[in-house]
Design an enzyme around this catalytic site. Structure first.
Site, short mmCIF file in Angstrom:
data_model
loop_
_atom_site.label_atom_id
_atom_site.label_comp_id
_atom_site.label_asym_id
_atom_site.label_seq_id
_atom_site.Cartn_x
_atom_site.Cartn_y
_atom_site.Cartn_z
N TYR A 56 37.55 23.36 71.69
CA TYR A 56 37.87 24.61 72.40
C TYR A 56 36.71 25.50 72.37
CZ TYR A 56 42.66 23.14 71.42
OH TYR A 56 43.92 22.44 71.19
N HIS A 92 42.24 15.55 66.18
CA HIS A 92 42.41 16.02 67.41
C HIS A 92 43.46 14.64 68.04
CE1 HIS A 92 41.79 19.46 70.43
NE2 HIS A 92 42.94 18.62 70.74
N1 LIG Z 1 46.32 18.92 70.45
C1 LIG Z 1 46.14 18.77 71.59
O1 LIG Z 1 45.63 17.93 72.17
C2 LIG Z 1 46.48 19.94 72.50
C3 LIG Z 1 46.51 20.09 73.93
C4 LIG Z 1 46.97 21.12 74.50
C5 LIG Z 1 47.12 22.38 73.74
N2 LIG Z 1 47.23 22.37 72.53
C6 LIG Z 1 47.37 23.66 71.69
O2 LIG Z 1 48.81 24.18 72.20
C7 LIG Z 1 48.49 25.52 72.65
C8 LIG Z 1 49.52 25.93 73.95
O3 LIG Z 1 49.25 25.04 74.85
P1 LIG Z 1 48.87 25.32 76.36
O4 LIG Z 1 47.62 26.52 76.14
O5 LIG Z 1 47.99 24.13 76.97
O6 LIG Z 1 49.84 25.47 77.14
P2 LIG Z 1 51.24 26.55 77.11
O7 LIG Z 1 51.00 27.43 75.88
O8 LIG Z 1 52.48 25.88 77.26
O9 LIG Z 1 50.94 27.46 78.15
C9 LIG Z 1 50.11 28.47 78.43
C10 LIG Z 1 50.12 28.80 80.03
O10 LIG Z 1 51.29 29.56 80.32
C11 LIG Z 1 50.81 30.94 80.60
N3 LIG Z 1 51.80 31.57 79.99
C12 LIG Z 1 51.87 32.42 78.60
N4 LIG Z 1 52.95 32.97 78.40
C13 LIG Z 1 53.45 33.09 79.36
C14 LIG Z 1 54.81 33.67 79.67
N5 LIG Z 1 55.42 34.47 79.00
N6 LIG Z 1 55.36 33.74 81.05
C15 LIG Z 1 54.43 32.93 82.18
N7 LIG Z 1 53.34 32.45 81.78
C16 LIG Z 1 53.06 32.34 80.46
C17 LIG Z 1 49.43 31.15 80.16
O11 LIG Z 1 48.88 31.85 81.13
P3 LIG Z 1 47.97 33.18 80.44
O12 LIG Z 1 47.10 32.94 79.26
O13 LIG Z 1 47.25 34.06 81.65
O14 LIG Z 1 49.06 34.17 79.92
C18 LIG Z 1 49.04 29.62 80.53
O15 LIG Z 1 48.51 29.43 81.55
C19 LIG Z 1 47.05 25.49 73.16
O16 LIG Z 1 46.55 26.68 73.38
C20 LIG Z 1 46.49 24.69 71.99
O17 LIG Z 1 46.08 25.55 70.92
C21 LIG Z 1 46.70 21.34 71.70
#
Ligand SMILES: NC(=O)c1ccc[n+]([C@@H]2O[C@H](COP(=O)([O-])OP(=O)(O)OC[C@H]3O[C@@H](n4cnc5c(N)ncnc54)[C@H](OP(=O)(O)O)[C@@H]3O)[C@@H](O)[C@H]2O)c1
Length: 290
Positions: free
Chosen positions: A57, A124
């Protein structure tokens, strides 16, 4: 009884090593440096205690600095929190067959975040092949034994990768497997493999990355409880017993995503949501890697 945002953010999940970690943590993927600095400080002020970072990240430094400056600010840190109250995860970008390179990479992450140690360090993904996975795990194990890292886990591990690792009878057992998990991809097979070894599931992309917020079933369930689709998704994750990692760079959404203590999804609604599984992959899916 209704639980406040603070209550929800204080909830912890017990791990197989006897330690516990916050059940709702802020995901730090796809945040610029400035967004990371702002979001982490807002989150800490709002009661978040856990942060999910990664080498990939590119914001370990900003996340760590934001945590440290919050802790040292007498106006912001009114609760008198210390480093031990905060949970920080990072992840190894690439598995390697070179043990020393992995150990050096972990040390670099510890230095980069400036937090003295990393609470949870994950591989990861399973990419890189059998030898790289097991060599990298050995390096992470030794980082735990050396105190650079408190606990270790994996991410994007399929059932076969978990079996591969557990067959080596590791000195340090993985406490979590962080996988994509939400009603549109419920991951029943990987969850079963985790359960077999007492590995806690960390649900990434718990909001399905915002890609299914207009789903009709999700909308109907949200309407029934008078909450938002995002809140239903976080609640689903919690009721499954996962550690959940919703990401947002918006202050009001950070609060919204943790404001899920005023309702409980009935079993019939959990089943309805389970029925939405379409094996949706929102980003990548290396769980079947060789
Ligand atoms: N290990 C891995 O391979 C891997 C892969 C992917 C993710 N991750 C981890 O998991 C975390 C979460 O996954 P992610 O970031 O991909 O997706 P997520 O948390 O499922 O969704 C994030 C998205 O939803 C929006 N959002 C957040 N709160 C909201 C709400 N209340 N209403 C409407 N939209 C909303 C955010 O926009 P805004 O920011 O503009 O609010 C962003 O576009 C990551 O940040 C990371 O730490 C790990």
């Amino acid at each position: 009884m209704s639980e406040t945002v603070t209550d929800m953010l204080s909830r912890r999940v017990k791990l197989s090593n006897g330690l516990s970690i916050p059940q709702i943590q802020l995901g730090l993927y796809m945040m610029s440096g400035a967004e990371t600095t702002r979001s982490v400080r807002w989150a800490l002020g709002g009661g978040y205690r856990g942060f999910d970072g990664a080498q990939w990240y590119g914001n370990e430094r900003e996340a760590g600095q934001a945590i440290l400056s919050f802790l040292s600010s007498s106006t912001e840190n009114t609760a008198g929190l210390t480093r031990e109250d905060i949970h920080f995860t990072s992840k190894l970008k690439d598995n390697r067959t070179n043990y020393d390179a992995v150990r050096a990479s972990i040390c670099k992450s510890v230095k980069e975040c400036g937090l003295g140690y990393i609470d949870l360090f994950l591989l990861h993904s399973p990419l890189g092949g059998h030898e790289a996975r097991l060599t990298s795990w050995k390096a992470v194990e030794d980082a735990v034994l050396a105190g650079e890292v408190k606990m270790a886990g994996v991410s994007n591990y399929g059932a076969k990768h978990i079996e591969e690792l557990m067959a080596t009878e590791p000195k340090v057992r993985p406490v979590v497997n962080q996988i994509e998990c939400h009603p549109f991809n419920t991951q029943t097979e990987i969850r079963a493999a985790c359960e077999k070894y007492g590995i806690v599931v960390e649900a990434y992309a718990p909001l399905a990355r915002g890609m299914r917020m207009r789903d009709r079933t999700l909308g109907a369930v949200a309407k029934k409880y008078g909450v938002t689709p995002a809140q239903v998704l976080v609640r689903w994750s919690l009721q499954k017993g996962f550690v959940t990692l919703p990401k947002s760079v918006k202050k009001e959404r950070l609060v919204e995503n943790a404001d899920v203590g005023g309702f409980e999804l009935a079993e019939e609604d959990v089943k309805k949501l389970d029925g939405l599984d379409e094996k949706l992959v929102t980003d990548w899916d290396p769980t079947d890697a060789d």
